[in-house]
Scaffold this active site. Structure first.
Site, mmCIF file in Angstrom:
data_model
loop_
_atom_site.group_PDB
_atom_site.id
_atom_site.type_symbol
_atom_site.label_atom_id
_atom_site.label_comp_id
_atom_site.label_asym_id
_atom_site.label_seq_id
_atom_site.Cartn_x
_atom_site.Cartn_y
_atom_site.Cartn_z
ATOM 1 N N GLU A 34 -37.773 66.187 -53.888
ATOM 2 C CA GLU A 34 -39.715 65.962 -55.393
ATOM 3 C C GLU A 34 -40.467 66.043 -54.000
ATOM 4 O OE1 GLU A 34 -40.456 68.536 -56.746
ATOM 5 O OE2 GLU A 34 -39.400 68.133 -58.803
ATOM 6 N N HIS A 35 -41.399 66.717 -53.139
ATOM 7 C CA HIS A 35 -42.421 66.334 -52.443
ATOM 8 C C HIS A 35 -41.449 66.124 -50.791
ATOM 9 C CE1 HIS A 35 -45.809 67.150 -55.326
ATOM 10 N NE2 HIS A 35 -45.220 66.223 -55.953
ATOM 11 N N ASP A 37 -40.472 68.987 -48.868
ATOM 12 C CA ASP A 37 -39.916 70.285 -48.382
ATOM 13 C C ASP A 37 -40.826 70.499 -47.090
ATOM 14 O OD1 ASP A 37 -42.542 70.535 -50.510
ATOM 15 O OD2 ASP A 37 -41.855 72.572 -50.383
ATOM 16 N N GLY A 128 -47.711 77.794 -64.346
ATOM 17 C CA GLY A 128 -48.136 76.401 -64.328
ATOM 18 C C GLY A 128 -48.640 75.226 -64.925
ATOM 19 N N GLY A 130 -45.064 74.063 -62.935
ATOM 20 C CA GLY A 130 -43.870 73.687 -62.783
ATOM 21 C C GLY A 130 -42.743 74.037 -62.668
ATOM 22 N N SER A 132 -42.808 77.501 -61.762
ATOM 23 C CA SER A 132 -42.711 78.731 -60.155
ATOM 24 C C SER A 132 -42.740 80.080 -61.061
ATOM 25 C CB SER A 132 -41.504 78.121 -59.497
ATOM 26 O OG SER A 132 -42.307 77.441 -58.825
ATOM 27 N N SER A 134 -45.542 81.627 -60.328
ATOM 28 C CA SER A 134 -46.004 82.525 -59.307
ATOM 29 C C SER A 134 -44.732 82.842 -57.946
ATOM 30 C CB SER A 134 -47.575 81.617 -58.490
ATOM 31 O OG SER A 134 -46.422 79.998 -57.696
ATOM 32 N N ASP A 183 -39.927 76.766 -53.615
ATOM 33 C CA ASP A 183 -40.326 78.202 -54.736
ATOM 34 C C ASP A 183 -39.152 79.760 -55.386
ATOM 35 O OD1 ASP A 183 -41.603 75.407 -55.415
ATOM 36 O OD2 ASP A 183 -43.704 76.698 -55.628
ATOM 37 N N TYR A 232 -52.104 66.656 -53.703
ATOM 38 C CA TYR A 232 -51.952 66.751 -53.227
ATOM 39 C C TYR A 232 -51.901 66.882 -51.251
ATOM 40 C CZ TYR A 232 -50.053 68.939 -57.368
ATOM 41 O OH TYR A 232 -49.669 68.992 -58.538
HETATM 42 P P1 ADP Z 1 -46.595 77.662 -60.685
HETATM 43 O O1 ADP Z 1 -46.300 76.441 -61.507
HETATM 44 O O2 ADP Z 1 -46.625 78.384 -62.504
HETATM 45 O O3 ADP Z 1 -45.836 78.670 -60.381
HETATM 46 P P2 ADP Z 1 -48.822 78.855 -60.098
HETATM 47 O O4 ADP Z 1 -50.636 78.065 -60.173
HETATM 48 O O5 ADP Z 1 -48.340 78.569 -58.567
HETATM 49 O O6 ADP Z 1 -48.178 77.664 -61.147
HETATM 50 O O7 ADP Z 1 -49.432 79.832 -60.531
HETATM 51 C C1 ADP Z 1 -49.715 80.168 -62.108
HETATM 52 C C2 ADP Z 1 -50.875 81.517 -61.926
HETATM 53 O O8 ADP Z 1 -50.076 82.950 -61.485
HETATM 54 C C3 ADP Z 1 -51.213 81.923 -63.063
HETATM 55 O O9 ADP Z 1 -52.599 81.270 -63.137
HETATM 56 C C4 ADP Z 1 -51.790 83.682 -62.692
HETATM 57 O O10 ADP Z 1 -52.737 83.703 -62.049
HETATM 58 C C5 ADP Z 1 -49.884 84.006 -62.169
HETATM 59 N N1 ADP Z 1 -48.899 84.080 -63.246
HETATM 60 C C6 ADP Z 1 -48.156 83.210 -63.806
HETATM 61 N N2 ADP Z 1 -47.754 83.853 -65.409
HETATM 62 C C7 ADP Z 1 -48.103 85.264 -65.464
HETATM 63 C C8 ADP Z 1 -47.788 86.159 -65.855
HETATM 64 N N3 ADP Z 1 -47.208 86.321 -66.911
HETATM 65 N N4 ADP Z 1 -48.949 87.686 -65.504
HETATM 66 C C9 ADP Z 1 -49.446 86.983 -65.182
HETATM 67 N N5 ADP Z 1 -50.223 86.444 -64.078
HETATM 68 C C10 ADP Z 1 -49.143 85.090 -64.298
HETATM 69 MG MG MG Z 2 -46.675 78.429 -58.338
#
Ligand code: ADP
Ligand code: MG
Length: 395
Positions: A34-35, A37, A128, A130, A132, A134, A183, A232
């Site tokens: 963790e941390h 990469d 959001g 952890g 992933s 996104s 990720d 971070y």
């Molecule tokens: P994570 O750790 O889950 O990747 P991030 O902050 O990197 O957190 O990404 C979260 C963002 O991804 C959300 O704020 C949104 O913009 C987008 N997102 C995640 N899931 C969805 C979803 N089901 N529908 C639309 N956008 C999403």
């Molecule tokens: Mg993310």
């Protein structure tokens, strides 16, 4: 409704036709490393059985229309307007649309065709926390555009790691989040029932076995991380400062990856207090990953779990990215029967813990963990018993 059904039914309603394809891309859980990469270390994630699903078909015009079914929102763009982060009508794109638009941008930058798409996506990866969400969106769209490029005869096919690198570029340069490659790599390259081992310097990777009688259990504290970019960045800076100082004594050091624990101990008094703590986490975590590999290969899962516990203590005391709720979740887990290892996973400051648990007691573990956590914190956690899964693919 499961996101797979949700995307199909929403697609029919919105576009008045059947989706030509459905694809999915999983979230991921990091088990160790963790941390590290961005310090050229080793990471050991697994893709999980929660994913972003996307129903899609070629669009009738040059305009791509994207529907985020979980939000009931829609965005549309043409390739010409992508780099400015605006809709085809000039209005700003919603934040969620940056992720797919960023992938389109990165593909274009790589001179790969991005056919106009009608798409609906939805996900059961929590946002959001952890896991992933996104990266899973990025990798789902990368598979979708690759599929359509073949249909339109402008065909390109990228190996999963190349799609992951384009996704990372999208997130770094277009969305503006300074993430490492882990990720997107895990979402793109996941293998059912296996952990993945990635060397973040060479990008070489392989799978490692998880014993059949061991379950991966993810426990979401339900605390969402807040604005933590500053934290971070400070830690990244501390690691860079450590490299600068240590390389004056060790000329071959390019990243903390190149510093052995012995050398670090010998030279640690050269480093300012906070820099020493942050860098010690990284140097020792990379050493832990090296020790962990043969243990997994030999099925010594108890010793491996012990290393996960050490990792948590280090993230809590040295790297200082834990919070009381994560510590409570880990302490309860470690006290329960059948728990082999438990630690916070992902960036920290909220989100989830990762646990390895004897499969035969995993249900009881999950129930007891939830009960005790709620009693101690007043918060309702979500516990998932999950399965290591294959990476992004067409269904
Ligand atoms: P994570 O750790 O889950 O990747 P991030 O902050 O990197 O957190 O990404 C979260 C963002 O991804 C959300 O704020 C949104 O913009 C987008 N997102 C995640 N899931 C969805 C979803 N089901 N529908 C639309 N956008 C999403
Ligand atoms: Mg993310």
């Amino acid at each position: 409704m499961h996101p797979k059904e949700l995307v199909t039914s929403t697609f029919r309603q919105r576009f008045g036709k059947e989706p030509a394809f459905v694809a999915l891309a999983p979230g991921r859980v990091n088990i160790l490393g963790e941390h590290v990469d961005f310090n050229d270390g080793f990471v050991l994630p697994a893709a999980i059985d929660r994913a972003t699903y996307i129903a899609f078909a070629p669009a009738a015009s040059q305009r791509s229309t994207l529907v985020a079914a979980d939000f009931g929102e829609e965005a549309s763009f043409t390739l010409a307007s992508i780099p400015t982060k605006t809709n085809a009508d000039g209005a700003p794109l919603a934040e969620w649309a940056y992720y797919p638009a960023g992938v389109a941008w990165a593909l274009t930058e790589a001179d790969l065709a991005v056919p106009a798409i009608d798409a609906v996506f939805a996900s059961n990866v929590p946002q959001g926390s952890g896991l992933s969400s996104s990266a899973s969106i990025e990798m789902a769209f990368a598979v979708a555009w690759q599929t359509l490029s073949a249909v339109e005869g402008t065909g390109w096919v990228l190996p999963p790691m190349q799609r992951a690198l384009l996704g990372q570029k999208a997130e770094n340069k277009y969305v503006g989040v300074n993430c490492g490659i882990m990720d997107q790599f895990a979402s793109a390259c996941g293998v059912a029932d296996k952990l993945l081992l990635l060397d973040c310097r060479s990008l070489e990777w392989q799978t490692l076995p998880v014993p059949e009688d061991v379950a991966i259990v993810i426990a979401d504290t339900s605390v969402r991380r807040k604005l933590t970019d500053g934290e971070y960045n400070k830690r990244r800076q501390a690691c860079e400062d450590a490299v600068k100082i240590l390389s004056q004594h060790l000329p071959n050091v390019r990243a903390l990856r190149d510093v052995s624990v012995d050398d670090f101990n010998r030279l640690s008094d050269q480093l300012p207090g906070v820099v020493e703590k942050r860098a010690r986490h990284v140097v020792e975590e990379i050493e832990r990953s090296r020790r962990a590999i043969p243990l997994l290969e030999q099925g010594k899962i108890r010793e491996f779990g012990q290393i996960m516990n050490e990792c948590h203590a280090s993230l809590r005391d040295l790297y200082e990215v834990s919070i009381p709720e994560l510590n409570v979740m880990v302490e309860i887990a470690q006290s329960l029967p059948g728990c082999l290892g438990a630690r916070l996973t992902g960036a920290g400051f909220g989100g989830c813990t990762a646990n390895l648990v004897e499969k035969s007691v995993a249900e009881a573990f999950a129930t007891e963990l939830a009960t005790q956590y709620e009693r101690k914190t007043g918060l309702k956690p979500e516990i998932y018993i999950c399965k290591a899964s294959d990476g992004a693919r067409l269904m």
